[in-house]
Design an enzyme around this catalytic site. Structure first.
Site, short mmCIF file in Angstrom:
data_model
loop_
_atom_site.label_atom_id
_atom_site.label_comp_id
_atom_site.label_asym_id
_atom_site.label_seq_id
_atom_site.Cartn_x
_atom_site.Cartn_y
_atom_site.Cartn_z
N ASP A 1 4.82 -2.96 0.50
CA ASP A 1 4.55 -1.82 -0.41
C ASP A 1 6.07 -1.98 -1.38
OD1 ASP A 1 2.34 -1.08 0.34
OD2 ASP A 1 2.98 0.68 1.45
N THR B 1 -9.20 -4.32 19.06
CA THR B 1 -7.85 -4.89 20.11
C THR B 1 -6.45 -4.48 19.60
OG1 THR B 1 -7.91 -6.92 18.69
CG2 THR B 1 -9.64 -6.57 20.48
N ARG C 1 -5.13 -6.99 11.28
CA ARG C 1 -5.20 -6.42 12.66
C ARG C 1 -6.64 -6.04 13.09
NH1 ARG C 1 -0.98 -4.63 15.65
NH2 ARG C 1 0.48 -4.94 13.91
N ASP D 1 8.26 0.10 4.41
CA ASP D 1 7.21 -0.91 4.06
C ASP D 1 7.56 -2.21 3.31
OD1 ASP D 1 4.63 -2.50 3.20
OD2 ASP D 1 3.78 -1.27 4.87
N1 URA Z 1 6.33 -4.18 8.53
C1 URA Z 1 7.28 -3.68 7.45
O1 URA Z 1 6.90 -3.66 6.26
N2 URA Z 1 8.23 -2.63 7.68
C2 URA Z 1 8.46 -2.50 9.29
O2 URA Z 1 9.36 -1.41 9.34
C3 URA Z 1 7.87 -2.86 10.06
C4 URA Z 1 6.70 -3.69 9.81
#
Ligand code: URA
Length: 209
Positions: free
Chosen positions: A203, A108, A104, A200
């Site tokens: 993770d 922007t 990302r 996530d």
């Molecule tokens: N990416 C993720 O790993 N979890 C989310 O909730 C949104 C994007």
């Protein structure tokens, strides 16, 4: 117009519940994502075209069905998409695997390509782009742009959990790409996480924080 398929198979839904649970550890999370990916691959390949060939069984000659049509390619979006690849390859082991990496841009906030490696016969293959989460849709849209720029014409997108915002944007930007999901969740929160979601995905798959 893109079709959106929600895989409501009981085994997928059951396993997804344990993927979502905050107290599911890395090992189990990874195993469950692998299993759900296999089950989703089974569903997504349901419509693959078949042709008949002549064979000899121990009893007689017969005509029997084999897969026809385009060869398959699986393209995980780095990094969390990697967690879905082995599960898919269990059912389609001859598929080639490409990779797309995006970051990302801090100014922007748009996803920018930093790594793309695809099979050489891009235009001949049917691709399944995979990422466990479809949140805003920005990353999936850009990953699919990366494939199309290199000649891919036949693309599906598969994820575990999607936010309505992401589904809407992805299907608007890529109306030719059908979307396959295990669950359509409620919304995105102000941090960009899917609610209720699973946290996530990268993770949780790799045990990082
Ligand atoms: N990416 C993720 O790993 N979890 C989310 O909730 C949104 C994007």
């Amino acid at each position: 117009m893109a079709k959106v398929h929600v895989f409501d198979h009981p085994l997928i839904q059951h396993k997804l519940t344990f993927i979502r649970k905050a107290d599911t550890g890395t090992k189990e999370f990874r195993e469950l994502v692998d299993e759900v990916s296999t089950l989703m691959a089974f569903e997504i390949t349901r419509e693959l075209p078949l042709t008949e060939i002549n064979i000899q069984t121990p009893v007689c000659e017969a005509t029997s069905k084999v897969l026809a049509g385009k060869k398959l390619g699986v393209v995980p979006i780095l990094r969390a998409g990697i967690g879905m690849v082995e599960g898919i390859l269990k059912l389609i082991p001859a598929a080639k695997v490409g990779h797309v990496g995006l970051y990302r841009d801090p100014e922007t906030l748009k996803p920018v390509e930093y790594y793309v490696k695809l099979p050489s016969d891009v235009s001949e293959r049917e691709f399944i782009v995979v990422d466990p989460m479809l949140a805003t849709g920005g990353t999936a849209i850009e990953a699919i742009n990366s494939l199309k720029k290199r000649g891919a014409v036949n693309i599906k997108f598969m994820c575990l959990v999607a936010a309505p915002e992401g589904v809407e944007l992805l299907t608007k930007e890529h109306p030719d790409v059908d979307v396959y999901i295990a669950a359509l969740d409620e919304k995105l929160n102000d941090k960009g996480y899917i609610v209720p979601g699973l946290g996530d995905a990268g993770d949780r798959l790799f045990g990082t924080k």
